[in-house]
Design an enzyme around this catalytic site. Sequence first.
Site: not given
Length: 510
Positions: A53, A80-81, A167, A169, A221-225, A366
């Site tokens: 942070g 870290c923090y 870090h 990650e 909408s036809g989008g992925v989500d 995603k």
Amino acid sequence: MEQILILDFGSQYTQLIARRLRGLRVYCEILPFRTPVEEILSRSPKGIILSGGPSSVCDAGAPVPDPAVLSLGIPVLGICYGMQLIAREMGGRVHKALKREYGLSKLKVRGTSVLFRGVPKNLDVWMSHGDEVKAAPYGFRVTAGTHDVPIAAMECVDRGLYSVQFHPEVQHTASGARILENFARRVCGCKERWTPASFLAGTVAGIKKRVGKEAVICALSGGVDSSVAAVLAHRAVGRKLHCIFVDTGLLRIGDRERMTEIFRKKFRFNLKIVDASKLFLGRLRGVVSPERKRKIIGRTFIEVFESEAKKLKGAGFLVQGTLYPDVIESVSVKGPSAVIKSHHNVGGLPKKMGFGLVEPLRFLFKDEARELGRSLGIPEAILMQHPFPGPGLAIRVLGCVTGERLAVLGKADLILREEILAFGWYPKIWQAFCVLLPVRTVGVMGDERSYENVIAVRCVGSTDGMTADWSRLPYELMRRVSARIVGEVRGVNRVVYDITSKPPATIEWE
Ligand code: XMP
């Protein structure tokens, strides 16, 4: 379900911790740092991670977790923090640095720590910190250090407290994933191999129970989500799901046909296609300002959807493809930021519509939503498609939007997509599209002078759309695209390529 909880102290990398753990097939969730210990315990986590942070533990008012977190007997990893917090809370000494250390450092691992099992003794790690632990708390063992930071990792096995100053990650930290995996599997004892598909049965049952007898609607909408969310909801409620696809007249060639093909024919959805193109084009007539276009389109979309929804009696729920990053965004503390563009997302409908929300993807990233979509049989053409903005081609026809100009852009756009696919470049690009410019230039066609439109081609690479760089396309691909556009699209005599990164430009031109 086994899980690790990540308490968020505001690091720009907190989401990355979650993504890495999920990539290791360990389920985890991010919670605000001040989450009460009762709530933490109610989830029976196998481990807790304290994120980094921007604050200093030495400052008054620095964020701290519920004091009981470090003594629950549940293993804790401070990053870290998070490490500085553990040091201070357990009686160690933390020194406030005058300047931040930022970048790669060489880490030396000391002794044998479970956290560093299978990790080389010397490795490059990513540091980004101000404060530093100067004296480890009583009972803690220092397990790694760098030249500048002698206490770069420490642990107290008896108390189950582990910490690293760097870090793990971040991709730049060699073996970082291994360190997180050691924490999850060896220290916390996580055994399950979580996959997005493990969500399926529980989520479908959950939707069924919540919705009961009521009908459910979805702006598809036809989008992925929205596609993955709708197919999941369809599994749960079948024909009680009513999908509405609004044809704004601002779509690409083939978009509408694809919806029919996939959702009506393959998935047998109850799908209503509403042709509202006249309404959208009428309202956009003479509008040049990008912000006004966006606002008009967003508002009109909601209006059309609301009037369609009203026709459906007994619909109490609305399916939305909200993803985990949006959920995290909405709970994290954000500073004031300037509005660059007013986004219009299909599906981002106002709360005042009064529907109960069904958001089956709200805990997925995603790539996980894609993986789930694959296990649901959604075609790759949907799952791997480039993002397409809600306002559609209207923000790619610069200046006034008319039916004729949309048609010119639509044809050029189709050629670009065909060639990018044929050259095998589609998966290497984040977005590839054409923009119709509001200028005309002189050319020569046959023996005739021409005075026609210019198409700009924009192809960018990106990982999240926040930053982007222009794609270094092969010259032969560029040549084909340019030759085909000027040869096949009437009204265009010049093609240019956009070589600006984001920032300072944005991906879309409007
Ligand atoms: P910019 O142009 O801001 O775009 O660099 C970043 C990403 O967002 C997409 N975009 C939108 N997506 N509604 C959307 O759903 C919008 O209003 C919108 N505007 C931009 C853009 O295509 C890129 O992927």
